[in-house]
Scaffold this active site. Sequence first.
Site, PDB file in Angstrom:
ATOM      1  N   ASP A 136      -6.338  -5.825  -2.139  1.00  0.00           N
ATOM      2  CA  ASP A 136      -5.944  -4.669  -1.328  1.00  0.00           C
ATOM      3  C   ASP A 136      -7.037  -4.389  -0.293  1.00  0.00           C
ATOM      4  OD1 ASP A 136      -4.684  -2.487  -0.340  1.00  0.00           O
ATOM      5  OD2 ASP A 136      -4.848  -1.256  -2.152  1.00  0.00           O
TER       6      ASP A 136
ATOM      7  N   HIS B 234      -3.394  -4.244   5.968  1.00  0.00           N
ATOM      8  CA  HIS B 234      -3.891  -4.672   7.271  1.00  0.00           C
ATOM      9  C   HIS B 234      -3.028  -3.982   8.325  1.00  0.00           C
ATOM     10  CE1 HIS B 234      -5.688  -7.392  10.221  1.00  0.00           C
ATOM     11  NE2 HIS B 234      -4.487  -7.463  10.755  1.00  0.00           N
TER      12      HIS B 234
ATOM     13  N   GLU C  19      -0.898  -7.703   4.945  1.00  0.00           N
ATOM     14  CA  GLU C  19      -0.334  -7.026   6.116  1.00  0.00           C
ATOM     15  C   GLU C  19       0.990  -6.381   5.705  1.00  0.00           C
ATOM     16  OE1 GLU C  19      -0.651  -9.298   9.698  1.00  0.00           O
ATOM     17  OE2 GLU C  19       0.131  -7.658  10.934  1.00  0.00           O
TER      18      GLU C  19
END
Length: 596
Positions: A566, A517, A575
């Site tokens: 993922d 992310h 993240e």
Amino acid sequence: MKKLAALLAAPLIVSATDPVAIHVNQLGYLPAGPKRAVVASPSRAPLAWRLLDARGRTAAQGRTTVAGDDAASGDHVHLADFGGVRAPGEYRLSVGGVATRPFPIRPDVYRSLARASLNFFYQQRAGTPIEAAHAGGAQWARAAGHPNEVAACFSGPDQRGTVWPGCLYKLDVTGGWYDAGDHGKYVVNGGISLWTLLNLHEVAASFPDGSAALPEAGNGVPDLLDEARWEMEFLLRMQVPDGTRLALPVGPQDQQKPLRLTPVHAGGMAHHKIADRNWTALPTIPAEDREERLLYPPSTAATLNLAAVAAQCARIWRSIDPAFAARCLSAAQRAWTAALRNPEVYAAQGFTGSGGYGDWDLSDEFHWAAAELYATTGAPAYLDRLRRSPLFTAPLESEPSWPEVAALGTITLATAPGVPDAVTKSQRALLVAAADRFLAERDRSGYRIPYATTRYPWGSNSNVLNRAMILLLAHRFTGDTRYRAGAIDAADYVLGRNPLDQSYVSGFGWNPLRNPHHRFWAPSLDPKLPGPPPGVLSGGPNNTAWADDVARSMQGKCAPQRCWRDDVNGFAMNEVAINWNAPLVWVAAYLDATAR
Ligand code: 9MR
């Protein structure tokens, strides 16, 4: 004896229907270190394993130990130990007709990981262009993000109805590192991240000048300190000017109601964050962020983070750049005084566009800052303060994390030069006792990681790595190699020895992180954008906060260590963040420096 005979007589061949999954550290193993694989198999009997060399010859063989059912992974787990193999080379582990991909045994397996994980911080720099030459390739180069960050204070109503008066000044807070996948810059999280790099400098003198890919390499200063200074300079800019009065929330906050603001002397405090007024979309290249950037109200927690790392800065740069060290010391002392004056200004949570980093217990932040200031100045007032806190003598409650920073103070008192021996000794004992507990957890965890829990928090990989840091310190203090082995178990897990067979680090291993992310490294959203550069750590499994759509789709359906995907949209599990990559740098660099 009977039992043993029965075990030995049990079938060693897995039947064709029994699935076998072999999980190893995909980066490889150190010749002198422990070498463990985890084999997930329903077989109740030990399985035969073989370690094959590059030519397919058997380098070693043995039988797995059946560890049993493991709640964290949902697997029935076996362990294969090939620690006796020390010869460098490429190997595959084979069990029941299945073999891993080749992985090395080599003394330098952690070297490029250490370098790459530090480079993450360069790539997260705000306020400066990221150059291909230092970023590892043209695909990661980008124009400076927020190059002229002169910001005003948030004013007007927030989402909870608090009306903020703003402030009379603007601050130039250009620079620093972006926190994570977002472009916020938060003093609280900047603190622990910077501390970790600076501690690595104090403990292991890693990354001498010219060893890292950075614009400052070759300037006569260790590269680790060059990177650290980029953040330190930013944190200094976040300090409220002396003499400023601001209306701030004092004391406990009711999260449902508008806050009551009280005018206080805020000079010397630190603004909690500089961030976008509204969340930007994914992807957003930093230089293309069009959101308004604002300073958010100071908090006591941010102020103590500044006090702590500025004190660390003062002692580290004393011999390198005395003027900078003096600036840091003055900032640290002003922040400390400001925190004593305003001990209960908690971070307001009514804003959108950035993370909260809210914390309602600051006893550990006070402890940490006092420890840093004491290590730097030796002034008795700080020691008094430390002695009055139970954190000075009580067993460590946890590994460090952004809201739990007591251990950072403990580590500094145990490792910084100039701390009296008696203090160093007592703090080392606390860390060794914590390491003993982590080892005990390792021994009862299925995948043999020093973190036996079924509650995986946001950023769980950093909890695992911060425990590895404490284990390595315990090894340093005692010479007992069991602690180092426990740290390697942690590294093995993060680098592939987990039920998902996932290397949580981009660019390392055969199944690396690919879609974090992140607003720039987002090829799954825009094929013109690059994937993550090597050395970036995913937050990891999270089964305690189902905050994003990816997580919600998995809720109730995943064993704790499997609550991860993922996926660029999985911000609660996938993240990246400065406080997570920092212990990766620490552990990788330390393992490399002490490898044999
Ligand atoms: O690491 C933080 C985690 O402990 C919190 O539970 C979570 C939700 O508040 O926020 C995490 O920090 C994020 C921050 O708020 C904004 N930038 C990205 C951080 C990592 O996800």
